[in-house]
Design a protein around this motif. Structure first.
Motif, PDB file in Angstrom:
ATOM      1  N   ARG A  19       1.109  -1.302   0.159  1.00 54.28           N
ATOM      2  CA  ARG A  19      -0.315   0.082   0.184  1.00 54.28           C
ATOM      3  C   ARG A  19       1.366   1.244  -0.003  1.00 54.28           C
ATOM      4  O   ARG A  19       0.115   2.477  -0.111  1.00 54.28           O
ATOM      5  CB  ARG A  19      -1.094   0.084   1.322  1.00 54.28           C
ATOM      6  N   VAL A  21       2.440   2.816   2.443  1.00 54.78           N
ATOM      7  CA  VAL A  21       2.657   3.295   3.562  1.00 54.78           C
ATOM      8  C   VAL A  21       3.738   3.404   4.683  1.00 54.78           C
ATOM      9  O   VAL A  21       4.274   1.464   4.866  1.00 54.78           O
ATOM     10  CB  VAL A  21       1.297   2.764   4.879  1.00 54.78           C
ATOM     11  N   GLU A  23       5.151   4.659   8.326  1.00 52.89           N
ATOM     12  CA  GLU A  23       5.157   5.521   9.290  1.00 52.89           C
ATOM     13  C   GLU A  23       5.934   4.742  10.309  1.00 52.89           C
ATOM     14  O   GLU A  23       6.549   4.047  10.810  1.00 52.89           O
ATOM     15  CB  GLU A  23       3.894   5.320   9.812  1.00 52.89           C
ATOM     16  N   CYS A  48      -2.464  -1.532  12.584  1.00 54.82           N
ATOM     17  CA  CYS A  48      -1.264  -1.475  12.290  1.00 54.82           C
ATOM     18  C   CYS A  48      -1.550  -1.629  11.066  1.00 54.82           C
ATOM     19  O   CYS A  48      -1.004  -0.757   9.785  1.00 54.82           O
ATOM     20  CB  CYS A  48       0.037  -2.099  12.948  1.00 54.82           C
ATOM     21  N   GLU A  50      -4.187  -1.684   8.753  1.00 54.87           N
ATOM     22  CA  GLU A  50      -5.520  -0.515   8.604  1.00 54.87           C
ATOM     23  C   GLU A  50      -5.052   0.364   8.676  1.00 54.87           C
ATOM     24  O   GLU A  50      -5.867   1.310   8.163  1.00 54.87           O
ATOM     25  CB  GLU A  50      -6.505  -1.180   9.643  1.00 54.87           C
ATOM     26  N   TYR A  51      -4.059   0.784   9.063  1.00 55.20           N
ATOM     27  CA  TYR A  51      -3.701   2.408   9.516  1.00 55.20           C
ATOM     28  C   TYR A  51      -3.792   3.082   8.601  1.00 55.20           C
ATOM     29  O   TYR A  51      -3.161   3.191   7.120  1.00 55.20           O
ATOM     30  CB  TYR A  51      -1.773   2.173   9.477  1.00 55.20           C
ATOM     31  N   GLU A  52      -4.524   3.756   8.063  1.00 53.17           N
ATOM     32  CA  GLU A  52      -4.519   5.016   7.574  1.00 53.17           C
ATOM     33  C   GLU A  52      -5.033   6.400   8.309  1.00 53.17           C
ATOM     34  O   GLU A  52      -5.437   6.580   9.866  1.00 53.17           O
ATOM     35  CB  GLU A  52      -6.022   5.012   6.131  1.00 53.17           C
ATOM     36  N   GLU A  53      -4.862   8.041   7.795  1.00 51.28           N
ATOM     37  CA  GLU A  53      -5.503   8.889   8.731  1.00 51.28           C
ATOM     38  C   GLU A  53      -7.130   8.499   8.982  1.00 51.28           C
ATOM     39  O   GLU A  53      -7.829   8.205   8.909  1.00 51.28           O
ATOM     40  CB  GLU A  53      -5.830  10.076   7.344  1.00 51.28           C
ATOM     41  N   ILE A  55      -7.796   6.665  12.162  1.00 48.47           N
ATOM     42  CA  ILE A  55      -7.604   5.263  12.419  1.00 48.47           C
ATOM     43  C   ILE A  55      -7.060   5.742  13.962  1.00 48.47           C
ATOM     44  O   ILE A  55      -6.560   6.815  14.997  1.00 48.47           O
ATOM     45  CB  ILE A  55      -6.664   4.176  11.850  1.00 48.47           C
ATOM     46  N   VAL A  72     -11.687   4.024  11.208  1.00 48.22           N
ATOM     47  CA  VAL A  72     -11.774   4.932  10.552  1.00 48.22           C
ATOM     48  C   VAL A  72     -12.691   5.367  10.499  1.00 48.22           C
ATOM     49  O   VAL A  72     -13.835   5.229  10.194  1.00 48.22           O
ATOM     50  CB  VAL A  72     -10.635   4.466   9.598  1.00 48.22           C
ATOM     51  N   ASP A  74     -13.865  10.009   9.610  1.00 47.30           N
ATOM     52  CA  ASP A  74     -12.811  10.970   7.897  1.00 47.30           C
ATOM     53  C   ASP A  74     -12.740  11.847   8.983  1.00 47.30           C
ATOM     54  O   ASP A  74     -13.657  12.497   9.592  1.00 47.30           O
ATOM     55  CB  ASP A  74     -13.629  10.490   6.704  1.00 47.30           C
TER      56      ASP A  74
END
Length: 180
Positions: A19, A21, A23, A48, A50-53, A55, A72, A74
């Motif tokens: 992906r 990613v 970080e 970890c 599924e990590y994204e902004e 989460i 997660v 928005d």
């Protein structure tokens, strides 16, 4: 007097190569007295992977009945990913799948037994929900290295998870099936 949660801090270096990613972050995990170390480790790995902004762990902790263990949101606060841990019941998966854009389940239990428990039950968009698990013994081995303060490296590529927790180095394929 009730026993409080045990706090664990993880300094994480994360590489989700497929992906793109990459970080480094610190995450604090509150382990509820009724939560097993295996459940906590699975919850942390799901966070970890599924990590994204946006989460986060559920605000109510593992005892939350209104949120999944990991979610997660928005920028408006709407839940976009519903991520369950362990062995959620079909009704909870159905609810989460209707509420969020995507749903996933991570388990430290036998996935065949979990799939059997959902058989014949109504789960919204069941064919789109991945059930992810690890080789038997992987989670239990990882829990042996958990301290109150931890340094952890997680790397996932081509369905293979590489974990370093303190001085412990483990790897496992990430097994993925779908709910239906």
């Amino acid at each position: 007097m009730a026993i409080g949660a045990t706090m664990h801090t993880f300094e994480v270096d994360l590489s989700l190569i497929d992906r793109a990613v990459y970080e480094s972050f610190t995450v604090r995990v509150a382990r509820h007295p009724s939560e097993t170390e295996a459940y906590m480790m699975t919850r942390l790995l799901a966070y970890c992977m599924e990590y994204e902004e946006g989460i986060a762990f559920a605000e109510g902790g593992v005892s939350s009945t209104e949120e999944p263990a990991v979610l997660v949101r928005d920028l408006t606060g709407r839940i976009t990913a519903w991520i369950e841990i362990g062995a959620p019941d079909a009704a909870r998966l159905h609810f989460g799948s209707k509420l969020a854009d995507r749903t996933a389940v991570y388990t430290h239990r036998d996935p065949a037994k979990l799939l059997a428990s959902w058989s014949g039950k109504t789960i919204h968009r069941a064919s789109e929900i991945p059930l992810r698990s690890f080789d038997p013994g992987f989670i239990d081995s990882a829990t042996t290295a958990i301290e109150r303060r931890n340094t952890m490296s997680v790397s996932v590529t081509e369905g293979q998870l590489y974990l370093t927790l303190g001085d412990l180095h483990l790897e496992t394929p990430v097994h993925e099936t779908h709910v239906a």
